[in-house]
Design a protein around this motif. Sequence first.
Motif, PDB file in Angstrom:
ATOM      1  N   MET A   1      -3.514   5.003   0.756  1.00  0.00           N
ATOM      2  CA  MET A   1      -4.005   5.239  -0.599  1.00  0.00           C
ATOM      3  C   MET A   1      -3.888   6.713  -0.987  1.00  0.00           C
ATOM      4  O   MET A   1      -3.601   7.041  -2.131  1.00  0.00           O
TER       5      MET A   1
ATOM      6  N   SER B   1       0.368   7.458  -0.770  1.00  0.00           N
ATOM      7  CA  SER B   1       1.167   6.815  -1.819  1.00  0.00           C
ATOM      8  C   SER B   1       0.846   7.405  -3.187  1.00  0.00           C
ATOM      9  O   SER B   1       1.743   7.621  -4.006  1.00  0.00           O
ATOM     10  N   ALA B   2      -0.445   7.677  -3.431  1.00  0.00           N
ATOM     11  CA  ALA B   2      -0.815   8.303  -4.705  1.00  0.00           C
ATOM     12  C   ALA B   2      -0.231   9.706  -4.806  1.00  0.00           C
ATOM     13  O   ALA B   2       0.324  10.088  -5.846  1.00  0.00           O
TER      14      ALA B   2
ATOM     15  N   LYS C   1      -9.392   4.389  -3.828  1.00  0.00           N
ATOM     16  CA  LYS C   1      -8.661   3.262  -4.438  1.00  0.00           C
ATOM     17  C   LYS C   1      -8.640   3.399  -5.953  1.00  0.00           C
ATOM     18  O   LYS C   1      -7.703   2.940  -6.603  1.00  0.00           O
TER      19      LYS C   1
ATOM     20  N   ASN D   1       3.687  -2.218  -9.835  1.00  0.00           N
ATOM     21  CA  ASN D   1       2.890  -1.545  -8.786  1.00  0.00           C
ATOM     22  C   ASN D   1       1.426  -1.447  -9.202  1.00  0.00           C
ATOM     23  O   ASN D   1       0.771  -0.429  -9.020  1.00  0.00           O
TER      24      ASN D   1
ATOM     25  N   PHE E   1       0.815  -1.217   0.000  1.00  0.00           N
ATOM     26  CA  PHE E   1       0.000   0.000   0.000  1.00  0.00           C
ATOM     27  C   PHE E   1       0.851   1.270   0.000  1.00  0.00           C
ATOM     28  O   PHE E   1       0.403   2.306  -0.492  1.00  0.00           O
TER      29      PHE E   1
ATOM     30  N   THR F   1      -4.100   0.346 -11.800  1.00  0.00           N
ATOM     31  CA  THR F   1      -4.936   0.491 -10.609  1.00  0.00           C
ATOM     32  C   THR F   1      -5.016  -0.811  -9.833  1.00  0.00           C
ATOM     33  O   THR F   1      -4.815  -0.828  -8.618  1.00  0.00           O
TER      34      THR F   1
ATOM     35  N   ASN G   1      -5.026   3.016  -6.844  1.00  0.00           N
ATOM     36  CA  ASN G   1      -4.530   2.077  -5.843  1.00  0.00           C
ATOM     37  C   ASN G   1      -4.974   0.647  -6.151  1.00  0.00           C
ATOM     38  O   ASN G   1      -4.173  -0.177  -6.527  1.00  0.00           O
TER      39      ASN G   1
ATOM     40  N   ASN H   1       1.826   1.997  -3.587  1.00  0.00           N
ATOM     41  CA  ASN H   1       0.673   2.209  -4.448  1.00  0.00           C
ATOM     42  C   ASN H   1       0.346   0.969  -5.285  1.00  0.00           C
ATOM     43  O   ASN H   1      -0.281   1.058  -6.325  1.00  0.00           O
ATOM     44  N   THR H   2       0.783  -0.204  -4.809  1.00  0.00           N
ATOM     45  CA  THR H   2       0.508  -1.450  -5.520  1.00  0.00           C
ATOM     46  C   THR H   2      -0.830  -2.038  -5.101  1.00  0.00           C
ATOM     47  O   THR H   2      -1.653  -2.424  -5.923  1.00  0.00           O
ATOM     48  N   ASN H   3      -1.031  -2.141  -3.780  1.00  0.00           N
ATOM     49  CA  ASN H   3      -2.281  -2.655  -3.222  1.00  0.00           C
ATOM     50  C   ASN H   3      -2.543  -4.103  -3.598  1.00  0.00           C
ATOM     51  O   ASN H   3      -3.690  -4.517  -3.791  1.00  0.00           O
TER      52      ASN H   3
ATOM     53  N   LYS I   1      -0.670   7.129 -11.020  1.00  0.00           N
ATOM     54  CA  LYS I   1       0.126   8.120 -10.281  1.00  0.00           C
ATOM     55  C   LYS I   1       1.297   8.653 -11.085  1.00  0.00           C
ATOM     56  O   LYS I   1       2.388   8.919 -10.567  1.00  0.00           O
TER      57      LYS I   1
END
Length: 598
Positions: free
Chosen positions: A136, A139-140, A225, A492, A108, A371, A230, A111-113, A402
């Motif tokens: 979220m 990181s973004a 998200k 990511n 997270f 995303t 994210n 920004n991979t989630n 991002k």
Amino acid sequence: MVQLVLTILIYLIIVIPVGRYLYHIAARKHTFADPVFDRVDGAIYKISGVDPDKEMNWKRYVLALIGTNGVMIGVGYLILRIQSLSFFNPNGIGGMEPTLSFNTIISFMTNTNLQHYSGESGLSYLSQMLVIIFMMFVSAASGYAACVAFIRGLAGRTRDNVGNFFVDLVRITTRVLLPFSLVGGLLLVWQGVPQNFDGNVVVKTLEGTYQVIAMGPIAALEIIKHLGTNGGGFLGANSSTPLENPTILSNLIELYSMMLLPGACVITFGKMVGESRKEHLAKLAPDHVLPERREGITARIYGREGRSIFLAMGILFLVGLSLCYWAESQGNPLLARIGLDQSMGSMEGKEVRFGVAQSALFTTVTTSFTTGTVNNMHDTLTPLGGMVPLLHMMLNVVFGGKGVGLMNMILYAILAVFICGLMVGRTPEYLGKKIEGREMKLTALCIIIHPFLTLVFSALAVATQAGQAGITNPGFHGLSQVLYEYASSAANNGSGFEGLADNTYFWNITTGLAMFFGRYLSIVIQLAIVGSLMKKNYVNESAGTLQTNTASFAVILVFVVYIFAALTFFPALALGPIAEHLTIWGYSYILDCFHILF
């Protein structure tokens, strides 16, 4: 087809004003909301001790970004480990296991989630808010801040200043992510997405069984998200569940949310670079030329650099979308042979309320804009349909999230002008700066990081017992699962083929490393490249200068991207989705021949 065309046309209409707004934020120009946001930002600067007028070179900018992210990683890891506390934990969720906590917090913050857990059973509401939703936003904002600094460096108005990371982080959060999330979140609540702090509800179904319905601040997480590209879902089934994505309107809201800012970054790039070149060329215009004429001369290139990049990304996106939609529309010939209707296409793993068209569009968008959210099960896509999201994560330049797609595409643009320069025997130039040995070495290193992480970790997974233990599908599809997991981590992105038993020490640690290096090594090298370009003087255009603001350059760029992808990833794709496709359709062809003969 009408759904797909209308969706894309509406996107093109709304992305332009958002791009202009983002340009004003990045360039610190006046906006209509400044009277409000200036006070909010000022209070944040005062509390945190940030001097908004203090500028940074690229090295200090990188250190500030990594240092800030590092502190947040430590705090977030601690919260995940102690989330069993009763505070904001009505469902009694226990603390997260160490390696899963490591994987989750890296996931997270980068920004991979990527999720090796199910949100409804793995996280308390405290973790969902203070770790997941907070990360979220941050990181973004960190990624977009790096992109803005990268664009400033390319614009080259100074020789050392790429901005202030803390100022960029605050402005992007308060002026873009927060207000857009507020509006989008209310729209999702309007469509039926829950937003509360209630415990899970147990209901008796019409069949007489009992079902647990998840509650919580779902809408708040759902909008950021997508807006922050994210992808991590509040629930394990992500945006395929009606709780996160109940209607076709909510599906469109989520689509536009994840497409909006990555496309806007390209427009911002065009405007910032165009303004800089405009100022430079105005100085070169002959003194006897009237100011009005001088303005006309320089205005011809205004923003066109962004258009060529946007066009190249658009071509890559449309090619992928067309292939995915066609493949899913064909259905599975083997299922058709046993009497299952395939006239609607391959509906396995898809929601009926979305169908093949919106599922193919969502699949292509989520992996093109990095995303990671899903409204259908990617593991059940046809082989070629599943190859599209896999390939787009391997390319990692199709808009991207991002700002990463723009930054990576610029590297391919530098590579393209270098190759074209070799063909005509002259030093390549990009945006008025000579591309020399240092820039090419850094560019080559940055481009190779992504395939290196993807392929090396995939090879490690299929070569070790710990890696093989997670593969649940035999043969070609099992390899596709592994490739998808590491391509998603290194890019990511965060989406998964699923079906992979990935919540183990091996998968948690290796994907965590792929996510970490895929994020931060790329940012460091990309800012180092612009740091080098900033120190160079502008060179005047000549008859031999390759024009990089034309449609022909966009086509060149597309070919360079595909050629590099073929050289690095084609062998792996041939052993995975391509071999699976040939097996399915080849077997069907053999059955047809057998039926004709006998």
